[in-house]
Write a protein that holds these residues in place. Structure first.
Motif, PDB file in Angstrom:
ATOM      1  N   THR A 146       0.856  -1.185   0.000  1.00 51.09           N
ATOM      2  CA  THR A 146       0.000   0.000   0.000  1.00 51.09           C
ATOM      3  C   THR A 146       0.887   1.227   0.000  1.00 51.09           C
ATOM      4  OG1 THR A 146      -1.787  -1.124   1.134  1.00 51.09           O
ATOM      5  CG2 THR A 146      -1.736   1.266   1.328  1.00 51.09           C
TER       6      THR A 146
ATOM      7  N   ASP B 176      -5.166  -2.647  11.443  1.00 45.96           N
ATOM      8  CA  ASP B 176      -4.969  -1.898  10.198  1.00 45.96           C
ATOM      9  C   ASP B 176      -5.841  -2.511   9.113  1.00 45.96           C
ATOM     10  OD1 ASP B 176      -1.924  -1.459  11.420  1.00 45.96           O
ATOM     11  OD2 ASP B 176      -2.640   0.179  10.151  1.00 45.96           O
TER      12      ASP B 176
ATOM     13  N   ILE C   7      -7.026  -2.090   5.109  1.00 44.47           N
ATOM     14  CA  ILE C   7      -6.770  -1.405   3.837  1.00 44.47           C
ATOM     15  C   ILE C   7      -7.697  -2.013   2.795  1.00 44.47           C
ATOM     16  CG2 ILE C   7      -5.054  -0.823   2.093  1.00 44.47           C
ATOM     17  CD1 ILE C   7      -2.930  -1.277   4.281  1.00 44.47           C
TER      18      ILE C   7
ATOM     19  N   ALA D  11      -5.104   6.224  -0.610  1.00 42.86           N
ATOM     20  CA  ALA D  11      -4.016   5.252  -0.654  1.00 42.86           C
ATOM     21  C   ALA D  11      -4.139   4.447  -1.943  1.00 42.86           C
ATOM     22  CB  ALA D  11      -4.079   4.332   0.555  1.00 42.86           C
TER      23      ALA D  11
ATOM     24  N   ASN E 192      -7.822   3.400  -2.448  1.00 39.64           N
ATOM     25  CA  ASN E 192      -8.022   2.657  -1.204  1.00 39.64           C
ATOM     26  C   ASN E 192      -8.151   3.583  -0.009  1.00 39.64           C
ATOM     27  OD1 ASN E 192      -7.810   0.137  -2.430  1.00 39.64           O
ATOM     28  ND2 ASN E 192      -5.567   0.151  -2.286  1.00 39.64           N
TER      29      ASN E 192
ATOM     30  N   HIS F  20      -7.221   3.595   4.180  1.00 37.26           N
ATOM     31  CA  HIS F  20      -6.472   2.922   5.237  1.00 37.26           C
ATOM     32  C   HIS F  20      -7.104   3.327   6.562  1.00 37.26           C
ATOM     33  CE1 HIS F  20      -2.360   2.473   7.513  1.00 37.26           C
ATOM     34  NE2 HIS F  20      -3.256   1.628   7.917  1.00 37.26           N
TER      35      HIS F  20
END
Ligand SMILES: Nc1ncnc2c1ncn2[C@@H]1O[C@H](COP(=O)(O)O)[C@@H](O)[C@H]1O
Ligand SMILES: Nc1ncnc2c1ncn2[C@@H]1O[C@H](COP(=O)(O)O)[C@@H](O)[C@H]1O
Ligand SMILES: Nc1ncnc2c1ncn2[C@@H]1O[C@H](COP(=O)(O)O)[C@@H](O)[C@H]1O
Ligand code: NA
Ligand code: NA
Ligand code: NA
Lengths: 333, 93, 333, 93, 93, 333
Positions: B29, D5, D7, D34, D55, D57
């Protein structure tokens, strides 16, 4: 310097917006133009300057003697100034820093140029369209000189991974984003003006009409950036601070002499001097950061952005006009 | 599973991504427009429009072996303009 | 194809800016238009196209036969083309990919349309304002067809969570951001032109005057995007590459025949053909990614953005003009 | 305390946030724009203006129990368009 | 080596960076434009143009001692507008 | 309220674009104007309003009695309204929330003002340039009052770190980014118009011509923001929802009475009323968040942005026009 010129320059919206940017930072206002909006303005200005310049060159008919001489002189200046600067800077700095800073002063600042153009217009003095050609031609050679200086003057023990191949020197000099956009827009302006005048008209509102306003907006941002850069200048020391003010003046004097010897007319002479005196904060720093990581970016970017740029915008422009008025005989048409 | 955090000049993004691809990471990422300060350099927002570029933050979740494979190459890229690389533990959800 | 048409098209600023975007990537210039600036241009263009189109429709008086026939034909084409495309693509791809790609080619590209409009203007050929209506009407039906194809042709073991309800098919077809902005701006343009002509005038500098310049700026970005997309096209294989070039030509031929049978005038016929030939890289891909995650987005976006769009902009437009010149009798007023 | 986390495609942000809220997380942080690559798909910058979305995050600091509560729902959301979720240890300052 | 994650209102960025500098951190990375929710407040995107500012996410890789030095000051800054700070383990590559 | 006024207001492009923003959110369209693009519009509008206002003030010749009276009344209103609001809000909220919300209603919304100006223009009613001065002067005093209220009415046990020093109260009141940009642009407009009329002309396409279009674009975004804010309004409870609608009406009535007693002409009176009725969602919330973290930002921002702003834009403007028509005698020139 002529005080009335100074006042006329300072009361232009461009310079006033620059001031309020500076003041915003000094007063700790929370005014902010967040990234990447400044990039938008900067891309727009390069595209529009280039396009307008291309039209100007086409309209002034490229291949006469005066034009070729002026452009050659411009290139020469952008090769010479970094060499002179390098010699001076070596008194205090290592090869890497000296080359990077010197290259910045050899190259030009497009926004300084357009502020000077507006000033000229406010004085009802004309200049030729091909001067944008000089602007475009002066961006790259200084990068070239800077990188060649690094290549030949750098200590022998520079690691191999940092060897500068000629190809990458040329790449950085001519394909740097802002150099590339300016030159290609200039070519497009030229071609369009040549083959398709109605398209020039269709571009006009975008490239010409709103140009001055966007310039003001951008200068507001530049004022904030310049003021934010000042603290890091202190760290750079008084030698560099002196250099950032005296070098443009020194360059402007050489510029005036060259302009005189070429018998340029007032408007062109003034822009020529401004190009000599201005320093790059776009193309050259970007190229140097790529290829000479040993140089401290805060040195070359803080001097040009934090000191030389504001100096030129506020004091330099009227000063150079005074110089030109003194040394260039008024042209009789 | 490990988590690798790489922070470095945006200018090197392509080189780092190539390294990751060559080591066959399962994915990564990228977050751009990061700024910061390292031992020597400061990276500020105005560097973006002046063309110097801000930092990129790359996160990779992968096995230790892949990290071992990439270590030298990443280190050598980061040694050019600077940047940092740290590993921590991570468990898939 | 008529070579002079090709040259005239290539020397338009729009196409030239597209080229310098492409070249910037090929030469590895670090020129960059960072996100979300391209989004700004794309939103602006949709809003302005819609608004201008709404005015055009109002001015051409909506309810005559020719208009209704043209608009119906446009909708029909955007239903038919994805079906044809689907049959061809199924030779090589699974249902999901085939439906997504086919839908993209059934729908339209607004930027291709406006580049075609500029080309038309440079040829001094008029077209009717209601053609923007055709543009707006052709965006959604192809999405509808694509999603219905997935719904009915998808393998039985598609997980329940991915069942396409009619409501979400309609939602994606008509409330997709770019479809929505285009259609609502068109309605606003229509209403404003009807009830408040002075407001149209006040909008004019924003929606009309600077339009062409912003279009050029956006095409610079599109050039970069298209060139960046090329490598992933190689992975897609030669079948898809061929499809990305031949399908638009095929569609343009059907388009010309339909236009001829409707006796459209040159300008309208040309725009109609361009709509048939162009492929969507905004509305359709966004809708497909939402609802058909099984389809590889790199397939449908790389073909339309990396190949079909550049092909249409550079070669397609003069080619379609030649076709129209050949098959559409010159209108006598 | 754990750090989670997540994503995944921006398009699913609302669905993920709803899941977090339903599990009563004490808070969360979202970073958009992202880009990256997963096992199958690449997410690039131009996908933002073409409307495909980049994306997001999302970082959540919370207790293990809360994570356990959300696990199935998050996994099911991520299985649609893809995305990754990793847990690591974290201590409050 | 430790990794310190700080998430807080952008408005306090300067105060936090000063604290970091005073404690002589070897470096830090800043990511702006983060949004999120904490125990009391929601921070959304429209707060950026209304001038309320979004959140900043600051990452610091440093030794535990440095963190100990900064703890009180960071906590006191974060107690004003809110924000979170978490520590985890990290190993240099 | 006069129905024809309502319809005329609703069919303005500005209001229509606001609506499609609202509808986009209600229909869950994925239309999005990503950060920081809305900031670009908002900065542009402040800069342009200020600049235009400065020109207007210069042109109307500053120092006559009527002007001074109007401006003083404007300042007075922005001191008085927050006090009234505070008393009402204390019925339900603590000191912090009451002060923050009250300050927002004392201050103004520049976008409401310019929408009102466009409405006025569509009615062919003139207003004086100095009314932008009133706009600028009304932004800060309400912040001042709000912070002083916190300072003196806050519970004794407020931690020392949150003590409001007069210096920081003044700083937040006058150096807040949007206040600063508006006021300095106004000064630049004034100075430029005074000393450099040709520069005003050069700014014109940027600050005047494209203004209305950018306003529409921004209102599209505001529509989305307002609609997104609505859910959090529900949590705020019916007292606050009522306040968000009734307070502007209440303020508009006071405004009409003051305007009448000052014998303002129709156009100026209407703008004066709109200023009284509008509530700030830029300067005041930003200042409150900095200095009064105890106040819930969702209270003051959701009411002004989610309810009062849409109410004013859609219903308020024609309502206030009706009020003015009823209570202000038609001026005889
Ligand atoms: N100790 C650190 N913690 C977090 N980020 C760091 C640290 N050191 C460096 N960085 C990041 O890495 C970038 C490059 O650092 P440098 O190698 O010093 O040029 C900086 O701009 C920071 O964003
Ligand atoms: N191993 C990984 N490490 C870091 N990020 C990843 C990894 N795998 C996937 N991602 C991120 O998750 C997104 C969705 O992945 P995917 O499920 O493959 O579509 C990618 O675009 C990446 O941003
Ligand atoms: N538990 C959490 N996990 C991740 N981020 C958090 C958490 N709590 C708060 N935050 C972040 O910190 C910001 C400030 O929180 P607060 O102190 O509640 O105002 C929020 O907007 C979030 O971005
Ligand atoms: Na120079
Ligand atoms: Na099509
Ligand atoms: Na008010």
């Amino acid at each position: 310097m002529d005080l009335s010129l100074l006042l006329q320059n300072i009361f232009a919206p461009t310079v006033l917006f620059f001031f309020i940017g500076v003041i915003a930072v000094f007063c700790k206002s929370d005014l902010e133009i967040p990234a990447p909006l400044p990039k938008l303005f900067s891309l727009y200005l390069l595209l529009a300057i280039g396009f307008k310049g291309g039209i100007g060159i086409q309209e002034s008919g490229i291949l006469n003697n005066q034009v070729l001489l002026t452009l050659s002189a411009a290139i020469l200046m952008s090769l010479l100034i970094p060499l002179l600067g390098f010699i001076i800077l070596r008194l205090k700095f290592n090869v890497f820093n000296s080359a990077a800073i010197a290259a910045s002063y050899g190259s030009i600042s497009a926004v300084t140029f357009i502020t000077a153009e507006s000033f000229l217009a406010s004085q009802n003095i004309v200049a030729d369209g091909f001067m944008v050609g000089a602007l475009a031609l002066m961006e790259s050679p200084a990068i070239l000189v800077g990188l060649l200086l690094v290549r030949f003057a750098a200590p022998k023990d520079r690691p191999g991974s940092r060897k500068l191949h000629l190809s990458s020197i040329l790449h950085e000099s001519f394909l740097n984003g802002s150099v590339y956009l300016l030159i290609t827009s200039l070519i497009i302006g030229f071609l369009t003006s040549l083959s398709n005048p109605s398209a020039v008209e269709k571009m006009y509102p975008f490239t010409h009409s709103i140009f001055y306003g966007v310039e003001c907006f951008f200068l507001l941002d530049m004022g904030m950036v310049a003021a934010q850069r000042l603290p890091s200048l202190k760290k750079a020391g008084s030698f560099l601070i002196g250099f950032a003010i005296l070098m443009p003046i020194f360059n402007s004097i050489i510029g005036v002499l060259v302009a005189r010897s070429l018998s340029l007319e007032t408007g062109n002479a003034f822009l020529f001097v401004v190009l000599c005196a201005s320093a790059s904060y776009l193309a050259v720093p970007a190229a140097m950061r790529m290829t000479v990581p040993e140089a401290r970016s805060s040195y070359y970017i803080s001097t040009t952005l934090g000191l030389t740029f504001p100096f030129n915008i506020v004091l330099g422009i009227p000063l150079y006009m005074s110089l030109v008025n003194k040394f260039i005989p008024i042209s009789t048409f | 599973m490990k988590r690798l955090d790489l922070i470095f000049s945006e200018r090197e993004l392509q080189a780092i991504l190539n390294t990751l691809e060559n080591a066959n990471v399962p994915g990564y990422t990228v977050m751009k427009h990061a700024t910061g300060r390292g031992p020597e350099r400061v990276v500020t927002e105005d560097m973006e429009f002046t063309g110097l570029g801000a930092n990129a933050h790359v996160i990779v979740f992968c096995e230790q072996e892949i990290i071992d494979k990439m270590r030298d190459e990443i280190r050598s890229v980061l040694s050019y303009y600077g940047g940092v690389a740290y590993i921590s533990e991570a468990t898939p959800l």
